[in-house]
Design a protein around this motif. Structure first.
Motif, PDB file in Angstrom:
ATOM      1  N   LEU A 113     -14.951   4.668 -24.379  1.00 14.88           N
ATOM      2  CA  LEU A 113     -15.345   3.469 -23.645  1.00 14.88           C
ATOM      3  C   LEU A 113     -14.192   2.482 -23.549  1.00 14.88           C
ATOM      4  CD1 LEU A 113     -17.503   1.482 -22.456  1.00 14.88           C
ATOM      5  CD2 LEU A 113     -17.896   0.729 -24.813  1.00 14.88           C
ATOM      6  N   TYR A 114     -14.008   1.933 -22.352  1.00 18.61           N
ATOM      7  CA  TYR A 114     -13.109   0.808 -22.147  1.00 18.61           C
ATOM      8  C   TYR A 114     -13.954  -0.407 -21.735  1.00 18.61           C
ATOM      9  CZ  TYR A 114      -9.333   4.297 -21.555  1.00 18.61           C
ATOM     10  OH  TYR A 114      -8.440   5.334 -21.717  1.00 18.61           O
ATOM     11  N   LEU A 135     -18.188  -2.241 -18.546  1.00 26.41           N
ATOM     12  CA  LEU A 135     -18.157  -1.126 -19.492  1.00 26.41           C
ATOM     13  C   LEU A 135     -17.820   0.126 -18.699  1.00 26.41           C
ATOM     14  CD1 LEU A 135     -21.377  -1.969 -21.546  1.00 26.41           C
ATOM     15  CD2 LEU A 135     -18.999  -2.504 -22.109  1.00 26.41           C
ATOM     16  N   VAL A 136     -16.626   0.678 -18.963  1.00 26.50           N
ATOM     17  CA  VAL A 136     -16.089   1.770 -18.143  1.00 26.50           C
ATOM     18  C   VAL A 136     -15.873   3.009 -19.008  1.00 26.50           C
ATOM     19  CG1 VAL A 136     -14.179   2.482 -16.658  1.00 26.50           C
ATOM     20  CG2 VAL A 136     -14.934   0.087 -16.659  1.00 26.50           C
ATOM     21  N   PRO A 137     -16.466   4.144 -18.639  1.00 29.09           N
ATOM     22  CA  PRO A 137     -16.191   5.379 -19.381  1.00 29.09           C
ATOM     23  C   PRO A 137     -14.709   5.724 -19.326  1.00 29.09           C
ATOM     24  CG  PRO A 137     -18.094   5.654 -17.934  1.00 29.09           C
ATOM     25  CD  PRO A 137     -17.451   4.352 -17.556  1.00 29.09           C
ATOM     26  N   ALA A 138     -14.128   6.069 -20.446  1.00 29.58           N
ATOM     27  CA  ALA A 138     -12.702   6.390 -20.487  1.00 29.58           C
ATOM     28  C   ALA A 138     -12.378   7.626 -19.662  1.00 29.58           C
ATOM     29  CB  ALA A 138     -12.257   6.598 -21.933  1.00 29.58           C
ATOM     30  N   ALA A 139     -13.381   8.465 -19.432  1.00 29.16           N
ATOM     31  CA  ALA A 139     -13.171   9.697 -18.672  1.00 29.16           C
ATOM     32  C   ALA A 139     -13.397   9.518 -17.171  1.00 29.16           C
ATOM     33  CB  ALA A 139     -14.094  10.791 -19.198  1.00 29.16           C
ATOM     34  N   ALA A 140     -13.634   8.290 -16.711  1.00 26.11           N
ATOM     35  CA  ALA A 140     -13.907   8.063 -15.290  1.00 26.11           C
ATOM     36  C   ALA A 140     -12.716   8.474 -14.431  1.00 26.11           C
ATOM     37  CB  ALA A 140     -14.243   6.593 -15.055  1.00 26.11           C
ATOM     38  N   VAL A 154     -11.211   3.198  -9.522  1.00 26.66           N
ATOM     39  CA  VAL A 154     -12.168   3.652 -10.533  1.00 26.66           C
ATOM     40  C   VAL A 154     -13.539   3.081 -10.189  1.00 26.66           C
ATOM     41  CG1 VAL A 154     -12.765   3.616 -12.981  1.00 26.66           C
ATOM     42  CG2 VAL A 154     -10.363   3.763 -12.275  1.00 26.66           C
ATOM     43  N   ARG A 155     -14.527   3.947 -10.058  1.00 23.98           N
ATOM     44  CA  ARG A 155     -15.868   3.520  -9.661  1.00 23.98           C
ATOM     45  C   ARG A 155     -16.845   3.623 -10.819  1.00 23.98           C
ATOM     46  NH1 ARG A 155     -17.147   3.090  -4.211  1.00 23.98           N
ATOM     47  NH2 ARG A 155     -15.351   3.370  -2.830  1.00 23.98           N
ATOM     48  N   VAL A 156     -17.608   2.543 -11.022  1.00 22.88           N
ATOM     49  CA  VAL A 156     -18.659   2.535 -12.042  1.00 22.88           C
ATOM     50  C   VAL A 156     -19.896   1.883 -11.437  1.00 22.88           C
ATOM     51  CG1 VAL A 156     -17.078   2.485 -14.010  1.00 22.88           C
ATOM     52  CG2 VAL A 156     -17.850   0.330 -12.989  1.00 22.88           C
ATOM     53  N   PRO A 157     -21.081   2.193 -11.945  1.00 26.03           N
ATOM     54  CA  PRO A 157     -22.303   1.559 -11.424  1.00 26.03           C
ATOM     55  C   PRO A 157     -22.280   0.047 -11.626  1.00 26.03           C
ATOM     56  CG  PRO A 157     -22.825   3.447 -12.820  1.00 26.03           C
ATOM     57  CD  PRO A 157     -21.364   3.184 -12.996  1.00 26.03           C
ATOM     58  N   ALA A 158     -22.954  -0.665 -10.745  1.00 22.99           N
ATOM     59  CA  ALA A 158     -23.020  -2.120 -10.855  1.00 22.99           C
ATOM     60  C   ALA A 158     -23.665  -2.549 -12.167  1.00 22.99           C
ATOM     61  CB  ALA A 158     -23.783  -2.702  -9.674  1.00 22.99           C
TER      62      ALA A 158
END
Length: 406
Positions: free
Chosen positions: A182-183, A203-208, A237-241
């Protein structure tokens, strides 16, 4: 102000010190050898078998997650109660991880506990508390003076039900560990908003997809493997809202909140580091003879020993006062003391360790513990915010108080 340790804390101090004496201090050589062997194999970013073994022992003995005040997920200790325990752990730089009390995870866990949603806590906080994953905090950037959080330039753009992140971060401690999942990323979601409402944290997965670890950074010649401080590039880098912490525009507020508990832990640990350096200095001076007498009999060294003791005791009391205020009136009301101890603790540790190196002579610059301890303490005069920023904050508060209506 009563800083006496309660029976509960004294019992934990005794158990923790016994664990350190039985399992940590005797294995410092093994730890160095494991990291060195991994480096020879070409990958120092490998968790050591030793720390994993000791984690299991610590957990069985109830010495786990001792931090996290005001939360049922912690050990039920206040900041004041945790301080002397962090000091014991701080005598060995890698020891806090054995008890799941290591930076930056403690600060990240407190951040998620304080600002995260129930789902964010389930997904990230629970495995961090279990010690099955690790995390990193991505705020500092190479292109701007990041001691002013409003300078942060990484872009966080809303795209439908996602956020798209672009930017470059560095000094992302812990990102070298392959278990880092996690980042916590700080960036700008609204450059047109008021200065302190432009930033958000995700909160961004490190593997994204789109994340690239560029390189490890050195600390006065140390790479701090297997922990590491990494430069990281984020491209589309895309993460859910739903990954946003608390809400858009709350990044600066969260950054200020994180500067409290998670980062005063460094000050607590530095007292332990300085204590150990002083003990080493005294033993070295008593065992060496120069010009026909024990070096310890020279008045210059007696002055340094005495001054070290004075400085450590003063720093410890300021740590305890800061922790006590955080517990009793809150982090915001304790901000002056927090700023002061972040200047005092690393400077005291640097001075005492420097004198210990001098006492060892040429052997001092070659000693693994002393050299590494100095590098660690010196870096914390920047990592927790530069001395100049904290001093500036203290001065402003003093001026406001002096000019306030009576």
């Amino acid at each position: 102000m009563n800083f006496d340790y309660s029976p509960k804390v004294r019992e934990l101090q005794a158990r923790l010190a016994q664990f350190m004496d039985a399992h940590v201090h005797p294995n410092e050589g093994r730890y160095r050898d494991e990291v060195a062997a991994n480096r020879v194999r070409g990958n120092p970013w490998v968790p050591t078998a030793l720390v994993e073994e000791l984690k299991a022992k610590a957990r069985r003995q109830g010495l786990w997650n001792l931090f996290l005040p005001d939360s049922a997920r912690g050990a039920g200790l206040t900041n004041l109660e945790y301080a002397p325990l962090a000091e014991i752990m701080g005598r060995v730089t890698w020891a806090p991880e054995v008890f799941n009390c290591n930076a930056p995870d403690t600060g990240n866990m407190e951040t998620i506990e304080r600002y995260g949603s129930d789902e964010q806590k389930r997904q990230w906080l629970e495995p961090l508390l279990e010690g099955t994953i690790r995390s990193a905090f991505l705020m500092t950037e190479p292109a701007v003076a990041s001691s002013d959080a409003t300078n942060i330039e990484a872009s966080i753009a809303r795209s439908g039900d996602e956020y798209v992140i672009n930017g470059r971060k560095w000094w992302s401690s812990g990102a070298g560990d392959p278990r880092c999942a996690l980042y916590i990323v700080m960036g700008k979601t609204d450059p047109g908003a008021p200065a302190h409402r432009q930033q958000s944290m995700l909160l961004v997965p490190a593997a994204a997809a789109g994340i690239r670890v560029v390189r490890p950074l050195g600390v006065l010649g140390f790479d701090d493997a297997p922990h590491g401080h990494m430069e990281i590039e984020l491209v589309d880098v895309r993460v859910p809202a739903s990954s946003v912490l608390k809400g858009e525009g709350c990044g600066f507020e969260i950054a200020q909140g994180r500067l409290g508990p998670g980062r005063i832990h460094h000050c607590m640990r530095l007292i332990g580091l300085a204590e150990r350096a002083l003990g080493m200095m005294v033993r070295r001076l008593a065992s060496r003879v120069a010009f026909g007498a024990e070096i310890a009999r020279q008045t210059v060294w007696q002055e340094r020993i005495a001054e070290s003791r004075c400085m450590i005791e003063q720093a410890r009391l300021l740590v305890l006062k800061s922790a006590w205020l955080m517990d009793t009136v809150g982090n915001k009301a304790a901000r002056k003391e927090i700023a002061m101890i972040k200047v005092v603790a690393p400077n005291v540790a640097c001075k005492v360790i420097d004198w210990a190196i001098q006492a060892y002579g040429a052997a001092g610059v070659d000693d693994d513990f002393l050299a590494g301890a100095y590098a660690s303490a010196r870096s914390l005069r920047l990592a927790d915010g530069p001395d100049e920023v904290h001093r500036n904050a203290v001065a402003k508060m003093e001026l406001r108080e002096a000019n306030a209506p009576r």
